[in-house]
Design a protein around this motif. Sequence first.
Motif, PDB file in Angstrom:
ATOM      1  N   PRO A  62      41.805  26.943  45.330  1.00  0.00           N
ATOM      2  CA  PRO A  62      41.991  27.778  46.528  1.00  0.00           C
ATOM      3  C   PRO A  62      40.682  27.942  47.297  1.00  0.00           C
ATOM      4  CG  PRO A  62      41.933  29.141  44.571  1.00  0.00           C
ATOM      5  CD  PRO A  62      41.905  27.713  44.102  1.00  0.00           C
ATOM      6  N   ASN A  63      40.825  28.075  48.582  1.00  0.00           N
ATOM      7  CA  ASN A  63      39.668  28.292  49.438  1.00  0.00           C
ATOM      8  C   ASN A  63      39.330  29.782  49.399  1.00  0.00           C
ATOM      9  OD1 ASN A  63      37.644  28.063  51.256  1.00  0.00           O
ATOM     10  ND2 ASN A  63      38.946  27.684  53.032  1.00  0.00           N
ATOM     11  N   ILE A  64      38.203  30.100  48.819  1.00  0.00           N
ATOM     12  CA  ILE A  64      37.809  31.497  48.643  1.00  0.00           C
ATOM     13  C   ILE A  64      36.913  31.902  49.810  1.00  0.00           C
ATOM     14  CG2 ILE A  64      36.596  33.110  47.157  1.00  0.00           C
ATOM     15  CD1 ILE A  64      37.344  31.284  44.817  1.00  0.00           C
ATOM     16  N   ASP A  65      37.266  33.029  50.405  1.00  0.00           N
ATOM     17  CA  ASP A  65      36.493  33.532  51.533  1.00  0.00           C
ATOM     18  C   ASP A  65      35.225  34.206  51.005  1.00  0.00           C
ATOM     19  OD1 ASP A  65      35.812  34.133  54.098  1.00  0.00           O
ATOM     20  OD2 ASP A  65      37.068  35.924  54.218  1.00  0.00           O
ATOM     21  N   ASP A  72      33.986  42.072  46.889  1.00  0.00           N
ATOM     22  CA  ASP A  72      34.306  42.270  45.478  1.00  0.00           C
ATOM     23  C   ASP A  72      33.044  42.550  44.670  1.00  0.00           C
ATOM     24  OD1 ASP A  72      36.983  41.869  45.976  1.00  0.00           O
ATOM     25  OD2 ASP A  72      36.972  39.757  45.339  1.00  0.00           O
ATOM     26  N   ILE A  73      31.976  41.829  44.965  1.00  0.00           N
ATOM     27  CA  ILE A  73      30.715  42.035  44.253  1.00  0.00           C
ATOM     28  C   ILE A  73      30.169  43.429  44.541  1.00  0.00           C
ATOM     29  CG2 ILE A  73      28.305  41.292  44.126  1.00  0.00           C
ATOM     30  CD1 ILE A  73      29.325  38.420  44.506  1.00  0.00           C
ATOM     31  N   ASP A  74      30.249  43.849  45.808  1.00  0.00           N
ATOM     32  CA  ASP A  74      29.781  45.190  46.171  1.00  0.00           C
ATOM     33  C   ASP A  74      30.603  46.264  45.451  1.00  0.00           C
ATOM     34  OD1 ASP A  74      27.846  44.120  47.815  1.00  0.00           O
ATOM     35  OD2 ASP A  74      29.046  44.304  49.650  1.00  0.00           O
ATOM     36  N   GLU A  78      29.154  48.965  42.728  1.00  0.00           N
ATOM     37  CA  GLU A  78      29.360  50.409  42.891  1.00  0.00           C
ATOM     38  C   GLU A  78      30.015  51.008  41.641  1.00  0.00           C
ATOM     39  OE1 GLU A  78      31.617  51.048  46.428  1.00  0.00           O
ATOM     40  OE2 GLU A  78      30.019  50.327  47.748  1.00  0.00           O
ATOM     41  N   GLU A  79      30.985  50.304  41.123  1.00  0.00           N
ATOM     42  CA  GLU A  79      31.661  50.776  39.915  1.00  0.00           C
ATOM     43  C   GLU A  79      30.683  50.859  38.739  1.00  0.00           C
ATOM     44  OE1 GLU A  79      35.229  49.175  37.041  1.00  0.00           O
ATOM     45  OE2 GLU A  79      35.319  48.704  39.178  1.00  0.00           O
ATOM     46  N   ILE A  80      29.821  49.883  38.623  1.00  0.00           N
ATOM     47  CA  ILE A  80      28.816  49.893  37.555  1.00  0.00           C
ATOM     48  C   ILE A  80      27.873  51.073  37.731  1.00  0.00           C
ATOM     49  CG2 ILE A  80      26.795  48.666  36.647  1.00  0.00           C
ATOM     50  CD1 ILE A  80      28.318  46.073  37.063  1.00  0.00           C
TER      51      ILE A  80
END
Length: 141
Positions: A62-65, A72-74, A78-80
Amino acid sequence: MVDLSLAEKCENLMNVVVESRKKFGKMCIDYEQKTSLVENKMLNLQLETISNYRFKPKQTVPNIDVEDMCQDIDNFSEEILERYNRIESLQKRLGTTQDVILQLKSDKISRKLREPMTAELLLAKAKNKLVWDIRTDSIIF
């Protein structure tokens, strides 16, 4: 030829054996070289056909944006950080709880509260605390 001695006959036979060994040894060496050449050609041909073959994937990638990945990384970072802050606050609360526990252990009132309270025990303590006053000839509490 009939008059040849036994030693000459043996020598002639040994010469025949030696010559046949030379002849067949050369033939074996040639055979080994030819078979190894053929095997190498077959391997090269197989490698060529495999390298020229275009494999089709079973599933398309799949072509990932890139923006979605960054988001998602941000979110993950934040969750960490949130979990790290919760752990730090738990460590601080644990430290204060330990301090309170140490104070309670050293406190005389808490030691008295931990002792079982029965009527017999209270009477026994009261009898031990009674002091007899000699002057007034009475009990002082």
